[in-house]
Design an enzyme around this catalytic site. Structure first.
Site, PDB file in Angstrom:
ATOM      1  N   ASP A 185       0.849  -1.188   0.000  1.00  0.00           N
ATOM      2  CA  ASP A 185       0.000   0.000   0.000  1.00  0.00           C
ATOM      3  C   ASP A 185       0.880   1.233   0.000  1.00  0.00           C
ATOM      4  OD1 ASP A 185      -2.729   1.225   0.266  1.00  0.00           O
ATOM      5  OD2 ASP A 185      -1.797   2.068   2.055  1.00  0.00           O
TER       6      ASP A 185
ATOM      7  N   GLU B 246      -1.675  -1.257  -5.833  1.00  0.00           N
ATOM      8  CA  GLU B 246      -2.776  -0.476  -6.359  1.00  0.00           C
ATOM      9  C   GLU B 246      -2.336   0.340  -7.565  1.00  0.00           C
ATOM     10  OE1 GLU B 246      -6.363   2.253  -4.417  1.00  0.00           O
ATOM     11  OE2 GLU B 246      -4.440   2.038  -3.387  1.00  0.00           O
TER      12      GLU B 246
ATOM     13  N   CYS C 157     -12.149  -3.647   6.377  1.00  0.00           N
ATOM     14  CA  CYS C 157     -11.445  -4.240   7.519  1.00  0.00           C
ATOM     15  C   CYS C 157     -10.738  -5.518   7.069  1.00  0.00           C
ATOM     16  CB  CYS C 157     -12.422  -4.533   8.654  1.00  0.00           C
ATOM     17  SG  CYS C 157     -11.641  -5.296  10.092  1.00  0.00           S
TER      18      CYS C 157
ATOM     19  N   CYS D 197     -16.018  -5.419  14.375  1.00  0.00           N
ATOM     20  CA  CYS D 197     -15.239  -6.348  15.223  1.00  0.00           C
ATOM     21  C   CYS D 197     -14.359  -5.620  16.245  1.00  0.00           C
ATOM     22  CB  CYS D 197     -14.383  -7.265  14.357  1.00  0.00           C
ATOM     23  SG  CYS D 197     -13.102  -6.406  13.418  1.00  0.00           S
TER      24      CYS D 197
ATOM     25  N   ASP E  29      -2.450   2.169   6.785  1.00  0.00           N
ATOM     26  CA  ASP E  29      -1.725   1.660   5.609  1.00  0.00           C
ATOM     27  C   ASP E  29      -1.530   0.147   5.692  1.00  0.00           C
ATOM     28  OD1 ASP E  29      -1.490   4.200   4.459  1.00  0.00           O
ATOM     29  OD2 ASP E  29       0.309   4.633   5.638  1.00  0.00           O
TER      30      ASP E  29
END
Length: 373
Positions: A188, A272, A325, A347, A354
């Site tokens: 990321d 990405e 998540c 949760c 990141d």
């Protein structure tokens, strides 16, 4: 066996005569490019007609008779200048680039390209044989494998005055694909660290531009105070160019080593497909984003993993990895950029923003994409 291309860039040290020939070739290729670009524009404006590369190549012969100094440089380099003009026009009409511009004599980077014919471009010990130049001293920091054939050479001069050659090679290789069903990592993009991986590895990017920014600003201020094109102006300009060159080389060295480490360690890398230019403009992070060199880094990952039979896969830039998540898969409706910690409402887990994005990308996207790839 498939055919691939790979370029090797080296520093060269021409003597005074060779440097003069190189500089003369820069000027001659620029003249040919500008002359025929002007002809194309005039013909289209007057008669709405266009010309092809073959037509202009025939006109190069009488131009040499008119301008005798064109015979003193590499003839293939002049032909390549016309091919570059043809490519520039094609890119414009196919909407990949703006309309071709005239080349300036005061351009910060000068270059010309020549093609290998009858083994006229070859490495001999610590020297490189080049057309019209003979044996030029070269810093061969990396050997070219024997089965790699040199196809062309691009000779260039950086703003700091240093000369380089980029040798384009062609080779055949049978790349065996490595199974990617395990040993996968997600990356990321991180503004300050370059990336955070799903294994919680952080690149700790040294931020080379920021380190030398104050020194660069001082040098640029001194340059702005000099009389343009005076001797002191050229000295100050060289000082600025050397700082820029240090930043560029440091960044490339770091990214090459880091990308090599990643493609050697993992069988597949998931990242990405970011619009870096748009992101830097929208968020006013231009300097920081450009300093990271994310685009260069992803390109290195792609071609290095390909040669090893591994995969580097880009997922859609609109995939909301930051909002999902990585533990339970629930999606947040809103997540402001200022929130650096991801807190799941379902949760109740807490994780670095990141790290959560890279882990989400790895868990939810990798296996499906690897099956399709």
């Amino acid at each position: 066996m498939k055919t691939y291309n790979l370029a090797f860039k080296y520093r060269i040290y021409p003597n005074e005569t060779q440097a003069n020939t190189i500089n003369q070739t820069f000027g001659c290729t620029r003249l040919v490019y500008n002359r025929f670009l002007g002809q194309r524009k005039e013909l289209y404006e007057a008669e709405k007609k266009s010309v092809t590369y073959n037509t202009q190549a025939k006109e190069l012969v009488p131009l040499k008779l008119e301008l005798q100094f064109l015979k003193e440089v590499d003839s293939i380099a002049l032909q390549q200048a016309l091919k570059n003009l043809e490519t520039a026009y094609k890119n414009f009409f196919q909407k990949r680039a703006a309309f071709p511009k005239f080349k300036s004599k005061r351009s910060t980077r000068k270059s010309y390209n020549t093609v290998s014919t009858s083994n006229n471009i070859r490495v001999e010990g610590n020297f490189l044989k080049l057309p019209k130049l003979g044996l030029v001293k070269i810093k061969l920091h990396r050997q070219i494998p024997q089965n790699y054939v040199i196809k062309s050479a691009t000779i260039s001069q950086e703003p700091n005055g240093a000369y380089y050659v980029s040798l384009l090679t062609e080779f055949e290789k049978d790349i065996k694909e490595v199974p990617s069903d395990n040993n996968i990592v997600g990356l990321d993009f991180a503004m300050s660290e370059l990336f955070v991986s799903s294994d919680n590895q952080r690149a700790d990017y040294p931020r080379f531009f920021r380190k030398l920014e104050a020194k660069l600003v001082k040098a640029q201020r001194e340059l702005s105070r000099k009389v343009k094109f005076s001797q002191n102006w050229y000295k100050a300009k060289l000082k600025v160019a050397k700082i820029h060159n240090l930043i560029k080389n440091s960044r490339k060295d770091f990214l090459h080593k880091l990308s090599h480490e990643l493609v050697t360690k993992y069988n597949a890398i998931i990242l990405e497909d970011l619009n870096i230019k748009g992101m830097s403009q929208a968020l006013n992070f231009g300097k920081s984003v450009a300093d990271n060199g994310w685009g260069m880094f992803t390109t290195m990952l792609q071609y290095k993993s390909m040669f090893l039979g591994k995969q580097t896969i880009k997922i859609d830039k609109w995939f909301p990895s930051s909002k999902i998540c990585s533990f339970c898969g629930s999606v947040k409706t809103e997540l402001p950029l200022s929130s650096r910690v991801y807190r799941c409402d379902k949760c109740n887990s807490e994780i670095d923003r990141d790290l959560n994005a890279s882990a989400t990308r790895f868990v939810m996207k990798s296996y499906d994409m690897l099956k399709v790839a």
